[in-house]
Design a protein around this motif. Structure first.
Motif, short mmCIF file in Angstrom:
data_model
loop_
_atom_site.label_atom_id
_atom_site.label_comp_id
_atom_site.label_asym_id
_atom_site.label_seq_id
_atom_site.Cartn_x
_atom_site.Cartn_y
_atom_site.Cartn_z
N THR A 67 0.83 -1.21 0.00
CA THR A 67 0.00 0.00 0.00
C THR A 67 0.86 1.25 0.00
N ILE A 68 1.96 1.23 0.77
CA ILE A 68 2.86 2.38 0.81
C ILE A 68 3.49 2.60 -0.57
N THR A 69 3.84 1.48 -1.26
CA THR A 69 4.39 1.60 -2.62
C THR A 69 3.41 2.30 -3.55
N VAL A 70 2.14 1.82 -3.52
CA VAL A 70 1.13 2.40 -4.39
C VAL A 70 0.90 3.87 -4.03
N ALA A 71 0.95 4.20 -2.73
CA ALA A 71 0.74 5.58 -2.31
C ALA A 71 1.85 6.48 -2.84
N ALA A 72 3.08 5.96 -2.85
CA ALA A 72 4.19 6.77 -3.37
C ALA A 72 4.00 7.04 -4.86
N GLY A 73 3.62 5.99 -5.63
CA GLY A 73 3.36 6.19 -7.05
C GLY A 73 2.22 7.16 -7.29
N VAL A 77 2.36 10.75 -9.43
CA VAL A 77 1.52 11.03 -10.59
C VAL A 77 0.56 12.18 -10.30
N GLY A 78 -0.02 12.17 -9.08
CA GLY A 78 -0.96 13.23 -8.72
C GLY A 78 -0.31 14.60 -8.73
N LEU A 79 0.90 14.70 -8.19
CA LEU A 79 1.59 15.99 -8.18
C LEU A 79 2.02 16.37 -9.59
N GLY A 80 2.32 15.36 -10.47
CA GLY A 80 2.60 15.66 -11.87
C GLY A 80 1.39 16.27 -12.55
N ILE A 81 0.20 15.69 -12.28
CA ILE A 81 -1.04 16.26 -12.83
C ILE A 81 -1.23 17.68 -12.32
N LEU A 82 -0.94 17.90 -11.03
CA LEU A 82 -1.10 19.23 -10.44
C LEU A 82 -0.20 20.25 -11.13
N VAL B 66 9.51 6.66 3.74
CA VAL B 66 8.80 6.92 2.48
C VAL B 66 7.84 8.09 2.62
N TYR B 67 7.03 8.09 3.71
CA TYR B 67 6.08 9.18 3.88
C TYR B 67 6.76 10.43 4.44
N GLY B 68 7.41 10.27 5.59
CA GLY B 68 8.02 11.43 6.22
C GLY B 68 9.18 12.00 5.43
N GLY B 69 9.88 11.15 4.66
CA GLY B 69 10.97 11.63 3.82
C GLY B 69 10.51 11.95 2.42
N GLY B 70 10.22 10.89 1.64
CA GLY B 70 9.97 11.05 0.21
C GLY B 70 8.74 11.86 -0.13
N ILE B 71 7.57 11.37 0.28
CA ILE B 71 6.32 12.00 -0.14
C ILE B 71 6.22 13.42 0.40
N MET B 72 6.71 13.61 1.66
CA MET B 72 6.62 14.95 2.25
C MET B 72 7.48 15.95 1.49
N LEU B 162 5.89 0.75 -10.26
CA LEU B 162 6.71 1.94 -9.98
C LEU B 162 7.31 2.51 -11.26
N LEU B 163 7.72 1.60 -12.20
CA LEU B 163 8.26 2.07 -13.48
C LEU B 163 7.21 2.85 -14.25
N VAL B 164 5.97 2.29 -14.30
CA VAL B 164 4.88 2.96 -15.01
C VAL B 164 4.58 4.32 -14.38
N ALA B 165 4.54 4.36 -13.03
CA ALA B 165 4.26 5.63 -12.35
C ALA B 165 5.35 6.66 -12.63
N MET B 166 6.61 6.20 -12.67
CA MET B 166 7.72 7.12 -12.92
C MET B 166 7.62 7.72 -14.32
N ILE B 167 7.35 6.85 -15.33
CA ILE B 167 7.22 7.34 -16.71
C ILE B 167 6.03 8.30 -16.80
#
Lengths: 102, 176
Positions: A67-73, A77-82, B66-72, B162-167
């Motif tokens: 779930t954390i993986t999917v949330a990161a993706g 993508v969401g911020l790219g759309i933004l 991941v959350y506190g570092g990356g996403i934030m 993750l590859l698809v999301a990155m592209i």
């Protein structure tokens, strides 16, 4: 009563979920909506971990990792759309997104 | 002092559960997205502590990284990138927000009813599953063994995702 049970975790998780749903549906700013989606995903993870502990089954923790993986993706993508939307409209309010309005 | 040693984990739960819910309230009520993001960081870290209290040590640390570092950092980067100086004079909520509040309260009542009436029985009956019992090598090893043996296919699918999301993110962020 004082000891923490799975029900306590469910209550906290559900509060996070409800606040996240409110943020998604009621806020105008697109960035805040994306952050509310992260809140909802986090509440799901809390549920998975609580039930993993309840049933002594490691699968819940594995599922939380995915779930954390999917949330990161989703955040990427969401911020790219933004960013793309901001280039188009010069604002981040959701009211500006009306291309598909009938 | 005896009370603290006997109920320390429970007290930690209540403190960090309050922090998590308070941070979440800050996210949806604060006007500035920057303060909202910092409030979200409080929620992420508090939820990580709640994971640690449920024997999910690996997931708790991954949550912080991941959350506190990356996403934030991603959120803060985007907030600083887009120009939000025109925001303060706008209204915060949609006109539909009373209906949303009604929906959320109805959900709370419905789920609260079930939470009160369902009991789950004894928890944590086989602690050795999580690898956190004294003498074992730890929760990360237990997670890794499961991840690379039983759950190998989902793990590989996650790498393709993750590859698809990155592209996708690169294509969306590209200047036309």
């Amino acid at each position: 009563m004082f000891a923490v049970t799975t029900t306590h975790y469910l209550v906290v998780s559900f509060l996070l979920f409800a606040i996240g749903i409110f943020g998604i549906a009621a806020r105008k700013n697109m960035i805040t909506v994306l952050m509310s989606i992260e809140l909802v995903l986090n509440s799901v993870n809390l549920n998975l971990i609580a039930f993993s502990y309840q049933h002594s089954d490691l699968t819940g923790q594995i599922f939380a990792v995915f779930t954390i993986t999917v949330a990161a993706g989703e955040a990427a993508v969401g911020l790219g759309i933004l960013i793309a939307f901001f280039r188009l409209r010069e604002s981040t309010t959701l009211d500006g997104a009306s291309e598909l309005k009938g | 002092m005896e009370f603290l040693t006997a109920h320390g984990a429970d007290l930690l739960f209540y403190v960090f559960a309050l922090l998590a819910v308070g941070g979440a309230l800050g996210v949806v009520t604060l006007r500035s997205p920057m303060y909202g993001a910092l409030s979200l960081l409080v929620t992420f870290l508090a939820v990580a502590v709640l994971f640690l209290l449920r024997s999910a040590e690996f997931v708790g640390i991954v949550q912080i990284f991941v959350y506190g570092g990356g996403i934030m950092v991603l959120f803060l980067f985007v907030i600083m990138l887009v120009n939000l100086h025109k925001l303060p004079d706008l209204r915060l909520f949609h006109g539909q927000s009373p209906f949303v509040v009604a929906l959320v309260v109805a959900l709370l009542a419905l789920f609260g009813y079930f939470f009160v009436h369902v009991s789950f029985g004894p928890a944590f009956v086989r602690p050795e599953v999580f690898g956190t019992v004294k003498g074992q090598t730890g929760n990360p090893q237990a997670v890794a063994l499961s991840l690379f043996q039983q759950q190998l296919l989902p793990f590989e699918i996650a790498s393709i995702f993750l590859l698809v999301a990155m592209i996708g993110a690169v294509v969306l962020g590209r200047r036309q």
